[in-house]
Write a protein that holds these residues in place. Structure first.
Motif, PDB file in Angstrom:
ATOM      1  N   ALA A 624     -10.461  37.136 -13.195  1.00 39.13           N
ATOM      2  CA  ALA A 624     -10.055  35.835 -12.392  1.00 39.13           C
ATOM      3  C   ALA A 624      -9.236  36.283 -11.818  1.00 39.13           C
ATOM      4  CB  ALA A 624      -9.631  34.788 -13.054  1.00 39.13           C
ATOM      5  N   PRO A 625      -8.915  35.971 -10.122  1.00 39.58           N
ATOM      6  CA  PRO A 625      -8.344  36.666  -8.829  1.00 39.58           C
ATOM      7  C   PRO A 625      -6.958  36.078  -9.936  1.00 39.58           C
ATOM      8  CG  PRO A 625     -10.069  35.113  -8.344  1.00 39.58           C
ATOM      9  CD  PRO A 625      -9.750  35.058  -9.768  1.00 39.58           C
ATOM     10  N   PRO A 626      -6.437  37.527  -9.052  1.00 35.70           N
ATOM     11  CA  PRO A 626      -4.650  37.433 -10.095  1.00 35.70           C
ATOM     12  C   PRO A 626      -4.212  35.710  -9.892  1.00 35.70           C
ATOM     13  CG  PRO A 626      -5.309  39.211  -8.712  1.00 35.70           C
ATOM     14  CD  PRO A 626      -6.549  38.649  -8.477  1.00 35.70           C
ATOM     15  N   LEU A 627      -3.477  35.753 -10.021  1.00 34.73           N
ATOM     16  CA  LEU A 627      -2.595  34.097  -9.897  1.00 34.73           C
ATOM     17  C   LEU A 627      -0.942  34.159  -9.235  1.00 34.73           C
ATOM     18  CD1 LEU A 627      -2.961  32.254 -13.221  1.00 34.73           C
ATOM     19  CD2 LEU A 627      -4.176  31.960 -11.302  1.00 34.73           C
ATOM     20  N   LEU A 628      -1.099  33.185  -7.771  1.00 37.86           N
ATOM     21  CA  LEU A 628       0.542  33.412  -7.464  1.00 37.86           C
ATOM     22  C   LEU A 628       0.946  32.408  -7.111  1.00 37.86           C
ATOM     23  CD1 LEU A 628      -1.815  36.692  -5.237  1.00 37.86           C
ATOM     24  CD2 LEU A 628       0.992  36.977  -6.524  1.00 37.86           C
ATOM     25  N   ARG A 629       0.314  31.887  -6.966  1.00 35.72           N
ATOM     26  CA  ARG A 629       0.984  29.935  -6.163  1.00 35.72           C
ATOM     27  C   ARG A 629       1.048  29.312  -7.431  1.00 35.72           C
ATOM     28  NH1 ARG A 629       0.998  29.833  -1.611  1.00 35.72           N
ATOM     29  NH2 ARG A 629      -0.012  31.101   0.186  1.00 35.72           N
ATOM     30  N   TRP A 630       2.044  28.844  -8.056  1.00 39.03           N
ATOM     31  CA  TRP A 630       1.910  27.812  -9.164  1.00 39.03           C
ATOM     32  C   TRP A 630       2.649  26.410  -8.633  1.00 39.03           C
ATOM     33  CZ3 TRP A 630       1.534  29.699 -14.700  1.00 39.03           C
ATOM     34  CH2 TRP A 630       0.941  31.793 -14.362  1.00 39.03           C
ATOM     35  N   GLN A 631       2.443  25.723  -9.874  1.00 35.96           N
ATOM     36  CA  GLN A 631       3.277  24.603  -9.417  1.00 35.96           C
ATOM     37  C   GLN A 631       4.665  24.899  -9.770  1.00 35.96           C
ATOM     38  OE1 GLN A 631       0.972  23.031  -7.596  1.00 35.96           O
ATOM     39  NE2 GLN A 631       1.448  21.387  -7.956  1.00 35.96           N
ATOM     40  N   TYR A 632       5.271  24.114  -9.724  1.00 37.14           N
ATOM     41  CA  TYR A 632       6.430  24.884 -10.307  1.00 37.14           C
ATOM     42  C   TYR A 632       7.857  23.584 -10.633  1.00 37.14           C
ATOM     43  CZ  TYR A 632       9.550  24.605  -5.989  1.00 37.14           C
ATOM     44  OH  TYR A 632      10.350  24.248  -4.855  1.00 37.14           O
ATOM     45  N   CYS A 633       9.147  23.848 -11.646  1.00 31.96           N
ATOM     46  CA  CYS A 633       9.786  22.115 -12.174  1.00 31.96           C
ATOM     47  C   CYS A 633      11.043  23.014 -12.427  1.00 31.96           C
ATOM     48  CB  CYS A 633       8.910  21.213 -12.571  1.00 31.96           C
ATOM     49  SG  CYS A 633      10.173  19.378 -12.554  1.00 31.96           S
ATOM     50  N   TYR A 634      11.904  22.390 -11.740  1.00 30.62           N
ATOM     51  CA  TYR A 634      13.226  23.340 -12.293  1.00 30.62           C
ATOM     52  C   TYR A 634      13.091  22.715 -13.790  1.00 30.62           C
ATOM     53  CZ  TYR A 634      18.064  24.488 -13.588  1.00 30.62           C
ATOM     54  OH  TYR A 634      19.188  24.987 -14.373  1.00 30.62           O
ATOM     55  N   ASP A 635      13.929  23.118 -14.468  1.00 33.05           N
ATOM     56  CA  ASP A 635      13.802  22.455 -16.110  1.00 33.05           C
ATOM     57  C   ASP A 635      15.453  22.075 -16.523  1.00 33.05           C
ATOM     58  OD1 ASP A 635      13.308  21.226 -18.720  1.00 33.05           O
ATOM     59  OD2 ASP A 635      12.466  22.680 -19.690  1.00 33.05           O
ATOM     60  N   LYS A 636      16.210  21.833 -15.987  1.00 32.97           N
ATOM     61  CA  LYS A 636      17.503  21.502 -16.638  1.00 32.97           C
ATOM     62  C   LYS A 636      18.282  21.633 -17.803  1.00 32.97           C
ATOM     63  CE  LYS A 636      21.483  19.580 -14.203  1.00 32.97           C
ATOM     64  NZ  LYS A 636      22.264  18.663 -13.367  1.00 32.97           N
ATOM     65  N   GLU A 637      17.787  20.370 -18.247  1.00 33.35           N
ATOM     66  CA  GLU A 637      17.701  20.297 -19.825  1.00 33.35           C
ATOM     67  C   GLU A 637      17.106  21.028 -20.386  1.00 33.35           C
ATOM     68  OE1 GLU A 637      18.421  16.234 -20.461  1.00 33.35           O
ATOM     69  OE2 GLU A 637      19.733  15.625 -18.370  1.00 33.35           O
ATOM     70  N   GLU A 638      16.501  21.667 -20.361  1.00 30.28           N
ATOM     71  CA  GLU A 638      15.726  22.506 -20.669  1.00 30.28           C
ATOM     72  C   GLU A 638      14.649  21.640 -22.121  1.00 30.28           C
ATOM     73  OE1 GLU A 638      17.224  26.051 -22.897  1.00 30.28           O
ATOM     74  OE2 GLU A 638      18.569  26.580 -20.859  1.00 30.28           O
ATOM     75  N   LYS A 639      13.905  20.545 -21.808  1.00 31.68           N
ATOM     76  CA  LYS A 639      12.835  19.994 -22.521  1.00 31.68           C
ATOM     77  C   LYS A 639      11.637  20.003 -22.666  1.00 31.68           C
ATOM     78  CE  LYS A 639      17.057  16.750 -23.333  1.00 31.68           C
ATOM     79  NZ  LYS A 639      17.480  14.966 -23.359  1.00 31.68           N
ATOM     80  N   ALA A 640      11.110  20.810 -22.087  1.00 30.72           N
ATOM     81  CA  ALA A 640       9.431  21.181 -21.014  1.00 30.72           C
ATOM     82  C   ALA A 640       9.100  20.832 -22.312  1.00 30.72           C
ATOM     83  CB  ALA A 640       9.527  22.433 -20.541  1.00 30.72           C
ATOM     84  N   GLU A 641       8.757  21.663 -23.362  1.00 26.43           N
ATOM     85  CA  GLU A 641       8.171  21.528 -24.405  1.00 26.43           C
ATOM     86  C   GLU A 641       8.096  19.453 -24.847  1.00 26.43           C
ATOM     87  OE1 GLU A 641       7.833  24.696 -27.311  1.00 26.43           O
ATOM     88  OE2 GLU A 641       9.508  25.864 -25.489  1.00 26.43           O
ATOM     89  N   ALA A 642       8.977  19.374 -25.449  1.00 23.51           N
ATOM     90  CA  ALA A 642       9.266  17.857 -25.580  1.00 23.51           C
ATOM     91  C   ALA A 642       8.309  16.555 -25.089  1.00 23.51           C
ATOM     92  CB  ALA A 642      11.238  17.750 -26.407  1.00 23.51           C
ATOM     93  N   LEU A 643       9.127  16.924 -23.282  1.00 23.30           N
ATOM     94  CA  LEU A 643       8.084  16.083 -22.718  1.00 23.30           C
ATOM     95  C   LEU A 643       7.085  16.334 -22.573  1.00 23.30           C
ATOM     96  CD1 LEU A 643      11.470  16.330 -19.921  1.00 23.30           C
ATOM     97  CD2 LEU A 643      10.706  14.613 -21.564  1.00 23.30           C
ATOM     98  N   GLY A 644       6.387  17.619 -22.681  1.00 22.90           N
ATOM     99  CA  GLY A 644       5.021  17.969 -22.806  1.00 22.90           C
ATOM    100  C   GLY A 644       4.240  18.420 -21.536  1.00 22.90           C
ATOM    101  N   TRP A 645       5.334  19.108 -21.133  1.00 19.62           N
ATOM    102  CA  TRP A 645       5.016  20.063 -19.620  1.00 19.62           C
ATOM    103  C   TRP A 645       4.136  20.618 -19.939  1.00 19.62           C
ATOM    104  CZ3 TRP A 645       9.955  20.737 -16.438  1.00 19.62           C
ATOM    105  CH2 TRP A 645      10.302  19.436 -15.917  1.00 19.62           C
TER     106      TRP A 645
END
Length: 777
Positions: A624-645
């Motif tokens: 695939a073409p190189p990935l350069l544009r991403w959706q992003y969000c700061y995970d202040k409490e580091e709960k990304a996995e628990a929140l299903g991100w």
């Protein structure tokens, strides 16, 4: 510059001299038609040859006194040399005025004071000077050899002599058949007690009056306490997590201060107490832990938070220690200056302590406003730096500036420091800065205007920066002055107007747009076409070579940002070899920085990734073409996995989008942020042939990267090793993950958890390069 223009400039300089005279405007003739009308008279023994520039005495006092004698000797030689270059006449140097001498004497140093009286304007007992031109002769002298040297170069400066950069390329000297001066008598002094640069060479620094009594600020404090002393006195060691630290000390203990002072007294034994010298009492290069209950008793209430270091301030503790050391040592050696870095979590001024007069707080703002003035609006560090400068000036009689005079970790970009130094130097001088000692590296091709401002304004902060720069442009570039001025100011604005604050070169794509580089190229090409002399052309060509290399550097950055990887390795090799070639051609620390200055940082920050990127493009097949544009969000409490991100079905439509090369964490409003950023992207992949593995390649990160493909955690395995790790961790290093068991033909979802745990560079974090999914061929 043509001889006609030189004569006009010199005439203007002499006219200015006539306007500043304190007595009549009668002229005194120094030379006429190639014949000297004056003789230079020096104190006995001042011109003695030392045999070797390295043969200095070993004790600090002896070394300082001998260096002063050599300073005077070399300054007198320059006086004779440049008077001859101006007039064509040879000026004799004699010890004592010969009997029946008809030539007008130019008295140097103590010989002047016998005839003309006291210097008249003191500066720390060393740096005041006086310039006299009259019927009895000329007097060039000061409170010490420093002041006398300043008087000599003051005279030469007023005659039009300039040294804008080392070697003859930077020298501008007028040529006059008749050399005269008006009668004058002025007592002067520099604003600072020391001015210095890290490079340029002895001649360049002396001619620009870049010297004085230097303050030593090396990380040295812990070295004054021996291992045996620590073992005998475990209570001297700072408690960290309840345990004594192996080398950090308790700064509030009187016996620790006494032990350090005793060690310093041993080192100073045999020195003359009347001679000024310096010792460092700066702590090691670390953020100080703050949880020792004994030390906390000396903190102010409420405690002060250090925002850049993300830690409580320990400034009161450190100043208490420094004051005790200075008081004890100062009773025997009252002229020792103690350098003390203002750094990490002892950057904010103390609340309870005043600073001993012999303790010199040294601003070392590695985390603050490297490119932008300390008053720049909207800076992520706000006004912290100017607040520090003004705050310390209220508790310390003298301070020092030990900041960066270049863009740390990336020196190739044209970086004139015009707005920064024009703003910051007067602020520093108005807040008790007595020592101007920024860290610099050989970069006259890219930083000339800032370097020149840094030689002039700390000596005389009343000068208008625009007048100083006009002097540089007109004398140095001659007929090409206007387009070169336009070039330097355009590049200066580029650093500031993008509102990008990341360090190294990571924000360059926002600063140095194609439009900016086009303007710069137009100005340089016009300047080259306007040159009328060989020196003018060589000086413009130096800037042209710098811009040409930077254009290649920016081509690589644009290719990286577009995912064009094939030519990166070859381009980087060409760029790197060109830098080293030009450094060798111009010599030493003058231009193009050398291996350490210009190449070693990019080798780590770009070279490794660029070379690996070209290998990936050459040896593997992209899915695939190189990935350069991403959706992003700061995970202040580091709960990304628990929140299903990390799950593919998670709805990230409300997240913002970033281009991970063009934008930095600083761009996104996370300049000082530590912690985790979550990146998500969708990608459609071609089917890999049977038996072919699929890989995900991350070009560059700041910190760790934990990968999820279609919700499946893909562990990192370093090439050649069997050990699995949850995440890759590195800085500006590429990473490869085997995703063969997690991807599928068609739609795929990629999530990367990036965590920044410590400061590698200002304003960076997370993904900093393209992400490429490929298969083996």
């Amino acid at each position: 510059m043509t001889s006609k223009r030189l004569r006009a400039v010199a005439a203007a300089a002499v006219a200015a001299l006539m306007m500043t005279g304190a007595t009549s405007a009668r002229e005194v003739r120094l030379a006429d038609k190639g014949k000297a009308r004056c003789v230079i008279v020096v104190p006995p023994g001042s011109m003695a040859w030392d045999g070797s520039s390295d043969a200095l005495p070993r004790t600090p006092n002896e070394s300082e006194l001998e260096q002063r004698r050599r300073l005077l000797r070399d300054s007198v030689r320059d006086l004779a040399l440049y008077l001859e270059k101006i007039s064509g006449a040879k000026f004799e140097i004699v010890e004592g005025l010969p009997a029946r001498e008809k030539r007008l004497p130019i008295y140097i140093g103590s010989e002047s004071q016998k005839l003309f009286g006291p210097v008249g304007r003191p500066k720390a007992g060393l740096f005041g000077f006086r310039v006299v031109v009259g019927k009895k002769g000329l007097g060039l002298y000061g409170e010490s050899e420093y002041g006398t040297s300043y008087a000599i170069y003051e005279l030469l400066h007023r005659l039009g002599c300039r040294w804008y950069m080392p070697t003859e390329l930077g020298e501008c000297v007028p040529q006059l058949s008749r050399l005269t001066l008006p009668e004058i008598d002025e007592s002067l002094a520099p604003a600072t007690e020391y001015r210095g640069m890290w490079h340029g060479g002895a001649d360049f620094l002396r001619r620009n009056r870049m010297n004085g009594i230097r303050v030593n600020g090396a990380h040295a404090l812990e070295g004054y306490i021996s291992k045996e002393q620590r073992e005998a006195h475990p209570d001297w060691c700072l408690k960290v997590g309840g345990k004594p630290h192996p080398y950090m000390l308790r700064w509030t203990r009187q016996d620790v201060a006494d032990a350090i002072a005793d060690r310093l007294l041993q080192q100073l034994a045999g020195c003359d107490p009347a001679v000024s010298t310096s010792s460092s009492i700066s702590p090691g290069d670390y953020v100080v832990p703050t949880d020792d209950p004994e030390e906390m008793k000396y903190d102010p209430t409420p405690r002060i938070w250090e925002p850049a270091a993300s830690q409580w301030s320990v400034s009161d503790r450190l100043i208490l220690l420094a004051n005790r050391i200075a008081d004890r040592v100062g009773k025997k050696f009252p002229n020792v200056r103690f350098g003390l870095y203002i750094y990490v979590n002892y950057s904010m001024p103390p609340v309870k302590q005043k600073v001993h007069p012999n303790v010199i707080p040294m601003f070392a703002p590695i985390d603050f406003n490297r490119m932008h003035p300390m008053t720049w609006p909207n800076h992520p560090n706000k006004t912290w730096l100017v607040d520090m400068v003004q705050g310390w000036s209220k508790v310390a009689q003298r301070t020092a500036f030990r900041g960066y005079g270049f863009n740390l970790a990336e020196l190739s970009a044209p970086n004139p420091f015009i707005t920064k130094w024009a703003t910051d130097i007067p602020i520093l001088m108005n807040n008790n800065c007595a020592y101007w000692m920024p860290e610099t590296k050989g970069g006259f091709e890219s930083m000339l205007p800032g370097y020149y401002l840094g030689t002039r304004l700390p000596f005389d902060p009343t000068l208008k920066p625009e007048v100083v720069l006009q002097d540089l442009m007109e004398r140095f570039y001659g007929a090409a002055a206007e387009p070169m001025s336009r070039y330097w100011h355009r590049m200066d604005r580029a650093w500031l107007e993008a509102n990008e604050y990341a360090g190294c070169g990571f924000g360059y794509l926002r600063m140095f747009t194609p439009e900016v580089l086009k303007d710069a190229r137009t100005a340089i090409d016009e300047a080259l076409s306007k040159c009328r002399t060989i020196p003018e052309y060589r000086r413009v060509e130096l800037a042209n070579e710098s811009l040409t290399l930077f254009e290649l550097f920016m081509k690589m950055r644009r290719d990286w940002a577009a995912g064009r990887l094939n030519s990166l390795a070859d381009d980087y090799t060409l760029w790197r070899s060109s830098i080293l070639y030009l450094n060798g051609r111009y010599g030493g620390d003058i231009a193009f920085g050398g291996v350490y200055g210009t190449v070693s940082y990019p080798d780590r920050f770009y070279g490794v990734a660029y070379k690996e990127a070209s290998r990936v493009a050459r040896e593997f097949a992209p899915l695939a073409p190189p990935l350069l544009r991403w959706q992003y969000c700061y995970d202040k409490e580091e709960k990304a996995e628990a929140l299903g991100w990390t799950k593919p079905e998670f709805d990230d439509t409300d997240w913002k989008t970033t281009h991970v090369v063009e934008e930095t964490w600083s761009t996104l409003g996370h300049h000082n942020t530590m912690g985790r950023m979550v990146y998500r992207a969708k990608v459609s992949l071609a089917a890999a042939p049977a038996g072919k593995k699929a890989f995900l390649w991350i070009g560059s990160t700041d910190g760790s990267a934990k990968l999820f493909v279609n919700g499946q955690h893909v562990k990192y395995v370093e090439l050649g090793k069997a050990e699995e790790r949850d995440a890759f961790s590195g800085y500006c290093q590429p990473a490869v993950f085997d995703i063969s068991n997690a991807v599928k033909p068609g739609a795929n979802q990629i999530t990367i958890l990036c965590e920044r745990k410590w400061l590698n560079e200002l304003g960076t974090g997370g993904l900093m390069g393209p992400v490429v999914i490929y298969r083996s061929k």
